[in-house]
Write a protein that holds these residues in place. Structure first.
Motif, short mmCIF file in Angstrom:
data_model
loop_
_atom_site.label_atom_id
_atom_site.label_comp_id
_atom_site.label_asym_id
_atom_site.label_seq_id
_atom_site.Cartn_x
_atom_site.Cartn_y
_atom_site.Cartn_z
N LEU A 1 84.47 46.21 46.43
CA LEU A 1 85.33 45.05 46.23
C LEU A 1 85.26 44.11 47.42
O LEU A 1 85.16 42.89 47.27
N THR A 2 85.26 44.66 48.61
CA THR A 2 85.16 43.84 49.81
C THR A 2 83.83 43.11 49.86
O THR A 2 83.78 41.92 50.19
N LYS A 3 82.75 43.77 49.48
CA LYS A 3 81.43 43.13 49.45
C LYS A 3 81.42 41.95 48.47
O LYS A 3 80.88 40.89 48.76
N VAL A 4 82.01 42.14 47.30
CA VAL A 4 82.06 41.07 46.30
C VAL A 4 82.87 39.89 46.83
O VAL A 4 82.44 38.74 46.73
N MET A 5 84.04 40.17 47.39
CA MET A 5 84.88 39.09 47.90
C MET A 5 84.20 38.34 49.05
O MET A 5 84.26 37.12 49.11
N ARG A 6 83.53 39.05 49.92
CA ARG A 6 82.81 38.38 51.01
C ARG A 6 81.68 37.54 50.44
O ARG A 6 81.36 36.48 50.98
N GLY A 7 81.09 38.00 49.35
CA GLY A 7 80.07 37.19 48.68
C GLY A 7 80.66 35.89 48.15
O GLY A 7 80.04 34.83 48.27
N PHE A 8 81.85 35.97 47.57
CA PHE A 8 82.52 34.75 47.10
C PHE A 8 82.83 33.83 48.28
O PHE A 8 82.64 32.61 48.19
N ASN A 9 83.34 34.41 49.36
CA ASN A 9 83.64 33.62 50.56
C ASN A 9 82.42 32.83 50.99
O ASN A 9 82.50 31.62 51.27
N ALA A 10 81.28 33.49 51.08
CA ALA A 10 80.05 32.84 51.54
C ALA A 10 79.52 31.84 50.51
O ALA A 10 79.12 30.73 50.88
N ALA A 11 79.52 32.20 49.24
CA ALA A 11 78.96 31.35 48.20
C ALA A 11 79.74 30.05 48.05
O ALA A 11 79.16 29.00 47.72
N LEU A 12 81.06 30.10 48.27
CA LEU A 12 81.90 28.92 48.11
C LEU A 12 82.35 28.31 49.43
O LEU A 12 82.97 27.25 49.44
N GLY A 13 82.06 28.97 50.54
CA GLY A 13 82.48 28.45 51.83
C GLY A 13 83.99 28.39 51.98
O GLY A 13 84.51 27.44 52.57
N VAL A 14 84.69 29.36 51.42
CA VAL A 14 86.15 29.37 51.44
C VAL A 14 86.67 30.66 52.06
O VAL A 14 85.91 31.60 52.27
N LYS A 15 87.97 30.70 52.31
CA LYS A 15 88.62 31.91 52.80
C LYS A 15 89.46 32.49 51.66
O LYS A 15 89.59 31.89 50.60
N CYS A 16 90.05 33.63 51.90
CA CYS A 16 90.78 34.37 50.87
C CYS A 16 91.87 33.53 50.20
O CYS A 16 92.10 33.64 48.99
N ASN A 17 92.55 32.68 51.00
CA ASN A 17 93.67 31.92 50.45
C ASN A 17 93.24 30.83 49.47
O ASN A 17 94.08 30.18 48.86
N TYR A 18 91.96 30.65 49.28
CA TYR A 18 91.49 29.67 48.30
C TYR A 18 91.85 30.15 46.88
O TYR A 18 92.26 29.35 46.05
N CYS A 19 91.72 31.45 46.64
CA CYS A 19 92.02 32.02 45.32
C CYS A 19 93.26 32.91 45.29
O CYS A 19 93.86 33.08 44.25
N HIS A 20 93.60 33.49 46.45
CA HIS A 20 94.70 34.44 46.49
C HIS A 20 95.98 33.78 47.03
O HIS A 20 95.91 32.90 47.89
N ALA A 21 97.11 34.23 46.52
CA ALA A 21 98.42 33.71 46.91
C ALA A 21 98.94 34.47 48.14
O ALA A 21 98.64 35.65 48.31
N PRO A 22 99.73 33.79 48.96
CA PRO A 22 100.36 34.50 50.08
C PRO A 22 101.42 35.47 49.56
O PRO A 22 101.92 35.33 48.44
N LYS A 23 101.74 36.43 50.39
CA LYS A 23 102.81 37.36 50.03
C LYS A 23 104.10 36.57 49.86
O LYS A 23 104.39 35.66 50.63
#
Length: 119
Positions: A34-56
């Motif tokens: 899961l971490t590998k996939v998410m890091r792939g999204f980060n790199a492919a879109l040039g974004v950080k986690c908060n682009y798709c995920h909500a804060p607590k």
């Protein structure tokens, strides 16, 4: 497509705790994958986690990775499904010993919004 783990493990969350609210990715995906996939999204879109995920929502620092509060998360799910369908229909074939397929990077090239051709 798969995502990365260690960067997405919540403080105090056991390493062996299963990811929650997976609707497109395999429910039995490991935290490492899961971490590998998410890091792939980060790199492919040039974004950080908060682009798709909500804060607590409880005032704590960090992301609520299971939450669907950020609408971009559902856009990402639809894009994953679209990519899977395209690969299955057109690209999931071996050519010269290499499996050809498309990914987020194919269109996004490190940008959150892919460039499109206009007339």
């Amino acid at each position: 497509m798969i995502i990365a783990v260690s960067a997405f493990t919540q403080p105090g969350q056991p390493q062996n705790e299963k990811p929650k609210n997976l609707k497109v990715l395999p429910k039995n995906i490991s935290n490492e994958e899961l971490t590998k996939v998410m890091r792939g999204f980060n790199a492919a879109l040039g974004v950080k986690c908060n682009y798709c995920h909500a804060p607590k929502s409880n005032g704590e620092k960090g992301m609520d990775f299971a939450s669907d509060a950020n609408p971009k998360k559902n856009v990402a799910r639809e894009m994953i499904k679209m990519t899977q369908k395209i690969n299955k229909k057109y690209f999931n074939k071996e050519h010269d010993g290499v499996l050809k397929n498309i990914s987020c990077e194919t269109c996004h090239n490190g940008a959150a919004k892919p460039k499109t051709l206009t007339k």
